[in-house]
Design an enzyme around this catalytic site. Structure first.
Site, PDB file in Angstrom:
ATOM      1  N   ASP A  52      18.969 -20.749  14.075  1.00 29.87           N
ATOM      2  CA  ASP A  52      19.187 -21.497  15.311  1.00 29.87           C
ATOM      3  C   ASP A  52      20.100 -20.741  16.263  1.00 29.87           C
ATOM      4  O   ASP A  52      19.994 -20.864  17.484  1.00 29.87           O
ATOM      5  CB  ASP A  52      19.784 -22.868  14.969  1.00 29.87           C
ATOM      6  CG  ASP A  52      19.920 -23.757  16.188  1.00 29.87           C
ATOM      7  OD1 ASP A  52      19.156 -23.567  17.156  1.00 29.87           O
ATOM      8  OD2 ASP A  52      20.781 -24.653  16.185  1.00 29.87           O
ATOM      9  N   ASP A  55      17.850 -17.662  18.006  1.00 30.40           N
ATOM     10  CA  ASP A  55      16.810 -17.862  19.013  1.00 30.40           C
ATOM     11  C   ASP A  55      17.403 -17.937  20.418  1.00 30.40           C
ATOM     12  O   ASP A  55      16.840 -17.400  21.375  1.00 30.40           O
ATOM     13  CB  ASP A  55      15.953 -19.095  18.698  1.00 30.40           C
ATOM     14  CG  ASP A  55      16.767 -20.371  18.592  1.00 30.40           C
ATOM     15  OD1 ASP A  55      17.994 -20.321  18.807  1.00 30.40           O
ATOM     16  OD2 ASP A  55      16.170 -21.425  18.292  1.00 30.40           O
ATOM     17  N   GLY A  56      18.576 -18.573  20.534  1.00 26.32           N
ATOM     18  CA  GLY A  56      19.235 -18.615  21.835  1.00 26.32           C
ATOM     19  C   GLY A  56      19.701 -17.237  22.272  1.00 26.32           C
ATOM     20  O   GLY A  56      19.578 -16.872  23.451  1.00 26.32           O
ATOM     21  N   ARG A  60      18.361 -15.097  25.660  1.00 19.22           N
ATOM     22  CA  ARG A  60      19.210 -14.520  26.704  1.00 19.22           C
ATOM     23  C   ARG A  60      19.059 -13.002  26.762  1.00 19.22           C
ATOM     24  O   ARG A  60      19.000 -12.413  27.852  1.00 19.22           O
ATOM     25  CB  ARG A  60      20.671 -14.903  26.452  1.00 19.22           C
ATOM     26  CG  ARG A  60      20.968 -16.382  26.597  1.00 19.22           C
ATOM     27  CD  ARG A  60      22.461 -16.661  26.490  1.00 19.22           C
ATOM     28  NE  ARG A  60      22.959 -16.357  25.151  1.00 19.22           N
ATOM     29  CZ  ARG A  60      22.997 -17.227  24.156  1.00 19.22           C
ATOM     30  NH1 ARG A  60      22.542 -18.459  24.335  1.00 19.22           N
ATOM     31  NH2 ARG A  60      23.488 -16.889  22.972  1.00 19.22           N
ATOM     32  N   THR A  66      12.795 -20.363  27.889  1.00 19.53           N
ATOM     33  CA  THR A  66      11.701 -21.204  28.382  1.00 19.53           C
ATOM     34  C   THR A  66      12.012 -22.672  28.121  1.00 19.53           C
ATOM     35  O   THR A  66      12.807 -23.011  27.237  1.00 19.53           O
ATOM     36  CB  THR A  66      10.370 -20.859  27.684  1.00 19.53           C
ATOM     37  OG1 THR A  66      10.513 -21.065  26.262  1.00 19.53           O
ATOM     38  CG2 THR A  66       9.976 -19.413  27.946  1.00 19.53           C
ATOM     39  N   ASP A  73      13.669 -26.023  20.066  1.00 21.11           N
ATOM     40  CA  ASP A  73      14.937 -25.824  19.364  1.00 21.11           C
ATOM     41  C   ASP A  73      15.610 -27.157  19.066  1.00 21.11           C
ATOM     42  O   ASP A  73      16.028 -27.420  17.931  1.00 21.11           O
ATOM     43  CB  ASP A  73      15.849 -24.935  20.216  1.00 21.11           C
ATOM     44  CG  ASP A  73      17.179 -24.655  19.536  1.00 21.11           C
ATOM     45  OD1 ASP A  73      17.170 -24.215  18.381  1.00 21.11           O
ATOM     46  OD2 ASP A  73      18.224 -24.880  20.161  1.00 21.11           O
ATOM     47  N   ASP A  77      16.033 -29.159  15.358  1.00 17.68           N
ATOM     48  CA  ASP A  77      17.350 -29.578  14.864  1.00 17.68           C
ATOM     49  C   ASP A  77      17.357 -31.050  14.493  1.00 17.68           C
ATOM     50  O   ASP A  77      17.815 -31.441  13.413  1.00 17.68           O
ATOM     51  CB  ASP A  77      18.424 -29.319  15.926  1.00 17.68           C
ATOM     52  CG  ASP A  77      18.694 -27.847  16.133  1.00 17.68           C
ATOM     53  OD1 ASP A  77      18.394 -27.058  15.227  1.00 17.68           O
ATOM     54  OD2 ASP A  77      19.208 -27.486  17.210  1.00 17.68           O
TER      55      ASP A  77
END
Length: 237
Positions: A52, A55-56, A60, A66, A73, A77
């Protein structure tokens, strides 16, 4: 198609979204092991949670943020945590209502927060302004704080999950006599899951308080939008 025309990129195959799909797959595997193999389940579940954070970062770094990825995401969670809490309802039937309320609070607060922020023109549900409560500004405004709270929240529930299984060997630190309403056998094993639960419990509690604040803040924002819309409608009459 002209030479100067470029084909639209396939958002599904963006790296952050591929990581998101991997997380979904890992969660499904953890659910398969959840009822009978706690070690496998925990490893796979935590690996999914760890992704998790990546992916962020990938979104960036690669400029591949998107709307689909953001929702994927958050939904992953919420679903993963809800599934774990559902298991805890069965593992600790005396506390089932608490876990049910936690699921409801988690889903309601995040959905209402996302709905209100997006309807106010924000590009992401993580976008907060001075109008938001200071706790939400600290929570969403600092990635390190967000990671610590989310990680500790998950680790506390994972610790409870591990404690629901009878240890194969006696813990090295022995057992601690406790009331039966805390632990059904009356003897709490002093193991790593126990220490993890003690360390992460206060942060998990704080996370639930933030969820309540998030829910109230979103409700107030939506009511304010309704009032402003009704005022505007009256002026047009």
């Amino acid at each position: 198609m002209g030479k100067n025309e470029q084909k639209d990129p396939n958002v599904y195959f963006f790296v952050p979204n591929l990581i998101g799909f991997t997380r979904v797959f890992l969660v499904l595997i953890s659910l398969y092991f959840m009822s009978w193999h706690p070690n496998y389940c925990t490893i796979v579940y935590l690996y999914s949670s760890l992704l998790d954070a990546f992916d962020g970062w990938a979104a960036r770094k690669l400029h591949q943020a998107t709307n689909f990825g953001a929702i994927l995401d958050m939904v992953t969670d919420r679903c993963a945590t809800s599934c774990l809490l559902c298991f805890l309802c069965a593992a600790y039937p005396k506390y089932a209502i608490i876990f049910q309320l936690l699921v409801s609070l988690d889903l309601a607060s995040h959905y209402m927060h996302m709905y209100s922020t997006l309807h106010q023109g924000a590009s992401s549900h993580k976008t907060v302004t001075k109008k938001h409560n200071w706790m939400l500004r600290l929570y969403y405004g600092n990635n390190k704080v967000l990671f610590i709270f989310c990680a500790a929240n998950e680790m506390f529930f994972v610790a409870l999950y591990l404690l629901s299984f009878t240890p194969r060997t006696p813990p090295k630190l022995g057992y601690l006599p406790v009331p039966s309403f805390i632990y059904s056998t009356g003897e709490l094993p002093l193991s790593y899951p126990t220490l993890l639960a003690v360390l992460c419990g206060p942060i998990c509690l704080a996370k639930q308080i933030i969820n309540v604040v998030q829910l109230v803040n979103a409700a107030n924002a939506l009511v304010k939008m309704d009032v402003e819309q009704r005022r505007a409608a009256k002026k047009l009459q």
